[in-house]
Design a protein around this motif. Sequence first.
Motif, PDB file in Angstrom:
ATOM      1  N   ASP A   1       0.836  -1.204   0.000  1.00 55.88           N
ATOM      2  CA  ASP A   1       0.000   0.000   0.000  1.00 55.88           C
ATOM      3  C   ASP A   1       0.869   1.252   0.000  1.00 55.88           C
ATOM      4  O   ASP A   1       0.541   2.243  -0.665  1.00 55.88           O
ATOM      5  N   VAL A   2       1.988   1.209   0.709  1.00 53.76           N
ATOM      6  CA  VAL A   2       2.926   2.344   0.728  1.00 53.76           C
ATOM      7  C   VAL A   2       3.526   2.539  -0.661  1.00 53.76           C
ATOM      8  O   VAL A   2       3.637   3.663  -1.155  1.00 53.76           O
ATOM      9  N   HIS A   3       3.881   1.430  -1.333  1.00 55.09           N
ATOM     10  CA  HIS A   3       4.435   1.510  -2.690  1.00 55.09           C
ATOM     11  C   HIS A   3       3.423   2.135  -3.649  1.00 55.09           C
ATOM     12  O   HIS A   3       3.764   3.039  -4.421  1.00 55.09           O
TER      13      HIS A   3
ATOM     14  N   TYR B   1      -3.841   8.067   1.220  1.00 53.30           N
ATOM     15  CA  TYR B   1      -3.513   7.114   0.158  1.00 53.30           C
ATOM     16  C   TYR B   1      -2.021   7.174  -0.152  1.00 53.30           C
ATOM     17  O   TYR B   1      -1.363   6.143  -0.277  1.00 53.30           O
ATOM     18  N   GLU B   2      -1.494   8.381  -0.299  1.00 49.54           N
ATOM     19  CA  GLU B   2      -0.089   8.540  -0.676  1.00 49.54           C
ATOM     20  C   GLU B   2       0.864   8.009   0.392  1.00 49.54           C
ATOM     21  O   GLU B   2       1.962   7.581   0.081  1.00 49.54           O
TER      22      GLU B   2
ATOM     23  N   VAL C   1      -6.110   1.661  -1.052  1.00 46.51           N
ATOM     24  CA  VAL C   1      -6.849   2.150  -2.213  1.00 46.51           C
ATOM     25  C   VAL C   1      -7.634   0.982  -2.796  1.00 46.51           C
ATOM     26  O   VAL C   1      -7.036  -0.019  -3.210  1.00 46.51           O
ATOM     27  N   GLY C   2      -8.938   1.107  -2.811  1.00 49.29           N
ATOM     28  CA  GLY C   2      -9.787   0.070  -3.390  1.00 49.29           C
ATOM     29  C   GLY C   2      -9.646   0.021  -4.908  1.00 49.29           C
ATOM     30  O   GLY C   2      -9.158   0.968  -5.541  1.00 49.29           O
TER      31      GLY C   2
ATOM     32  N   ASP D   1     -10.143   5.015 -10.892  1.00 53.78           N
ATOM     33  CA  ASP D   1     -10.356   6.455 -11.062  1.00 53.78           C
ATOM     34  C   ASP D   1      -9.041   7.228 -11.004  1.00 53.78           C
ATOM     35  O   ASP D   1      -8.815   8.137 -11.804  1.00 53.78           O
ATOM     36  N   ILE D   2      -8.190   6.873 -10.066  1.00 57.07           N
ATOM     37  CA  ILE D   2      -6.904   7.565  -9.928  1.00 57.07           C
ATOM     38  C   ILE D   2      -6.079   7.376 -11.195  1.00 57.07           C
ATOM     39  O   ILE D   2      -5.481   8.325 -11.709  1.00 57.07           O
TER      40      ILE D   2
END
Length: 163
Positions: free
Chosen positions: A22-24, A57-58, A64-65, A71-72
Motif C-alpha cells: 500500500d505504501v508503494h 492514500y499517498e 486504495v480500493g 479512477d486515480i
Amino acid sequence: MTLEFKRSSRGRTPLGEPNPIDVHVGNRIRLRRTLLGLSQEKLAALLGLTFQQVQKYERGMNRVGASRLWDIGKVLEVPINFFFEDMDKTVASQSPRMFSAPENASLYLAEDQEELDVDPMNRQETIELVKAYYKIPNRKAAKHIFDLVVTMSKTTYNNGEEK
C-alpha cells in the motif's frame, strides 16, 4: 491437504503498520501527481475526495480500493499496472495473504524471485527533467527535443565515439 489461513488485519502488517505494498502504491500515486504538477488538493477535487484522503492514500495509511485505483489511474492518465511497477521483491512478498498464511504455505505461495531494476521514475533527476520538458512553451521545439532524446537513447557511444 487444506491450508488454514489466519484472519487478515485489514491488510496491515502483524505490527499494525501500513502494508508495504500500500505504501508503494501511494508512492507511485504521489510520483505521478508530482510529475503532472498537481497538488493534493487538485487531485482530490478531480476524484471527489478531500485532500486528507489523498494524503492518506499517498502515505499508505489507507488502502486504495480497486474502483478508486481505477479512477486515480484515469485522472493521472496511467494504466493500473503503473502503480505496481518497479516494486521491490521484498515489498511484493509482504502481501496480506503472506501475513495470514500458515507456516508451511511458502511451498504453495511461491513468489517471483526475479530481481527488479531500480525505478528511474523515482529519481529526482527524472522528475526535474519531466517538469522542465513540460515548461517548454514552444511545443514543436519540445517535440524535437523529445525525438532527439529518443534517438540518442537508441545509439551506443564508447569514449565519445558512436559505435
